[in-house]
Design a protein around this motif. Structure first.
Motif, PDB file in Angstrom:
ATOM      1  N   LEU A   9     -19.320 -12.398 -44.834  1.00  0.00           N
ATOM      2  CA  LEU A   9     -20.319 -12.230 -45.874  1.00  0.00           C
ATOM      3  C   LEU A   9     -20.159 -10.905 -46.603  1.00  0.00           C
ATOM      4  CD1 LEU A   9     -23.500 -13.655 -44.108  1.00  0.00           C
ATOM      5  CD2 LEU A   9     -22.269 -14.663 -46.041  1.00  0.00           C
ATOM      6  N   ALA A  10     -19.771  -9.868 -45.866  1.00  0.00           N
ATOM      7  CA  ALA A  10     -19.546  -8.566 -46.497  1.00  0.00           C
ATOM      8  C   ALA A  10     -18.377  -8.637 -47.471  1.00  0.00           C
ATOM      9  CB  ALA A  10     -19.283  -7.504 -45.431  1.00  0.00           C
ATOM     10  N   ALA A  14     -18.495  -8.261 -51.566  1.00  0.00           N
ATOM     11  CA  ALA A  14     -17.603  -7.351 -52.281  1.00  0.00           C
ATOM     12  C   ALA A  14     -16.821  -8.092 -53.361  1.00  0.00           C
ATOM     13  CB  ALA A  14     -16.641  -6.684 -51.294  1.00  0.00           C
ATOM     14  N   GLY A  15     -16.390  -9.311 -53.056  1.00  0.00           N
ATOM     15  CA  GLY A  15     -15.675 -10.100 -54.055  1.00  0.00           C
ATOM     16  C   GLY A  15     -16.538 -10.444 -55.255  1.00  0.00           C
ATOM     17  N   VAL A  16     -17.794 -10.822 -54.994  1.00  0.00           N
ATOM     18  CA  VAL A  16     -18.721 -11.119 -56.088  1.00  0.00           C
ATOM     19  C   VAL A  16     -18.953  -9.873 -56.944  1.00  0.00           C
ATOM     20  CG1 VAL A  16     -21.098 -11.771 -56.632  1.00  0.00           C
ATOM     21  CG2 VAL A  16     -19.845 -13.009 -54.870  1.00  0.00           C
ATOM     22  N   PHE A  22     -15.541  -7.064 -63.231  1.00  0.00           N
ATOM     23  CA  PHE A  22     -14.493  -7.556 -64.130  1.00  0.00           C
ATOM     24  C   PHE A  22     -15.101  -8.197 -65.372  1.00  0.00           C
ATOM     25  CE2 PHE A  22     -11.908 -11.179 -65.540  1.00  0.00           C
ATOM     26  CZ  PHE A  22     -10.731 -10.531 -65.903  1.00  0.00           C
ATOM     27  N   ALA A  23     -16.125  -9.066 -65.171  1.00  0.00           N
ATOM     28  CA  ALA A  23     -16.771  -9.720 -66.303  1.00  0.00           C
ATOM     29  C   ALA A  23     -17.414  -8.693 -67.237  1.00  0.00           C
ATOM     30  CB  ALA A  23     -17.817 -10.715 -65.802  1.00  0.00           C
ATOM     31  N   TRP A  24     -18.099  -7.705 -66.676  1.00  0.00           N
ATOM     32  CA  TRP A  24     -18.727  -6.666 -67.501  1.00  0.00           C
ATOM     33  C   TRP A  24     -17.683  -5.913 -68.313  1.00  0.00           C
ATOM     34  CZ3 TRP A  24     -17.996  -1.328 -67.128  1.00  0.00           C
ATOM     35  CH2 TRP A  24     -18.835  -0.549 -67.940  1.00  0.00           C
ATOM     36  N   ARG A  25     -16.564  -5.601 -67.674  1.00  0.00           N
ATOM     37  CA  ARG A  25     -15.502  -4.863 -68.361  1.00  0.00           C
ATOM     38  C   ARG A  25     -14.893  -5.686 -69.490  1.00  0.00           C
ATOM     39  NH1 ARG A  25     -13.780  -0.181 -70.210  1.00  0.00           N
ATOM     40  NH2 ARG A  25     -11.503   0.071 -70.141  1.00  0.00           N
TER      41      ARG A  25
END
Length: 246
Positions: A9-10, A14-16, A22-25
């Protein structure tokens, strides 16, 4: 993840977070590597969601059925693949039929009907596998595959036509990325659940074949739930597009 959830889950969180960054960038860049602006169109975004859900349902068959044939029934990998060949060919044929029907009648009621067939086929697989009735498992899986053939390509095409042609290339890139994400989620989800159930079953003293049978039934319940949820989403989506077109 299903054996030791906290570390998994950790890593998942972290992947999310990385995907969100990435999407914000990409949205902030003038010339992004992956232009995500087509997702601002609800018609395109929901269409892509249906593509992802359809791919996840497809993986429930392509991955789980060979494992069931080999683990629960003791078939060889060659025989398991042979039993899957017919339903997959039915899927290829229904892809062509789905494209023709989409051109003639549009997404309504094609895609909802496809998801309904998929849910019906998956339920048939689950029921027949519990008996076990091999011929009915193969037949029901063919029904589910035919339903998926009426879903994935028409949903992608419908999603694309919601956009101006200048965004088609970006939208196709998004579609490819989403299919890879759906494939990764579907394979890890279904194999993880099945593996955890087999491990739990054998630890309780079940024979390996019985543990596979029990785990397959549980995993198919998840797949059926995904197909039913997809059906509900597609009903609203297709009906609204039909009303807009009318």
């Amino acid at each position: 993840m299903f054996r030791d959830p906290l570390p998994s889950l950790a890593v998942l969180a972290a992947g999310v977070a990385v995907l969100g960054l990435f999407a914000w960038r990409q949205l902030a860049l003038k010339d992004p590597l992956l232009n995500l602006r087509p997702l601002g169109n609800p018609g395109f975004a929901v269409g892509e969601l249906l593509v992802m859900l359809g791919m996840m349902a497809s993986f429930s068959l392509s991955i789980l059925l060979p494992l069931y044939y080999e683990g629960a029934l003791g078939f060889s990998p060659f025989l398991a693949g042979t039993l899957l060949a017919g339903p997959v060919l039915a899927n290829a044929l229904s892809d062509v039929v789905g494209g023709r029907l989409l051109d003639r009648r549009g997404i309504w009621p094609l895609v909802p009907f496809g998801f309904a067939l998929t849910a019906l086929g998956l339920a048939g697989v689950a029921l027949a596998a519990g008996r076990p009735l091999l011929a009915l498992v193969v037949l029901a899986s063919a029904v589910a595959y035919v339903g998926l053939g009426l879903v994935v390509a028409p949903s992608k095409t419908t999603a694309l036509v919601q956009l101006p042609s200048s965004l088609y290339a970006h939208a196709s890139s998004i579609n490819s990325a989403f299919i890879q994400i759906a494939s990764a989620i579907g394979s890890s989800l279904f194999v993880g659940v099945l593996s955890a159930d087999v491990l739990a079953g054998t630890s309780r003293g079940l024979a390996r074949a019985a543990a596979y049978d029990e785990g397959f039934a549980h995993t198919m319940e998840i797949a059926i739930g995904i197909a039913v949820a997809s059906l509900l989403v597609s009903l609203v989506y297709a009906y609204r597009l039909r009303r807009r077109k009318g």
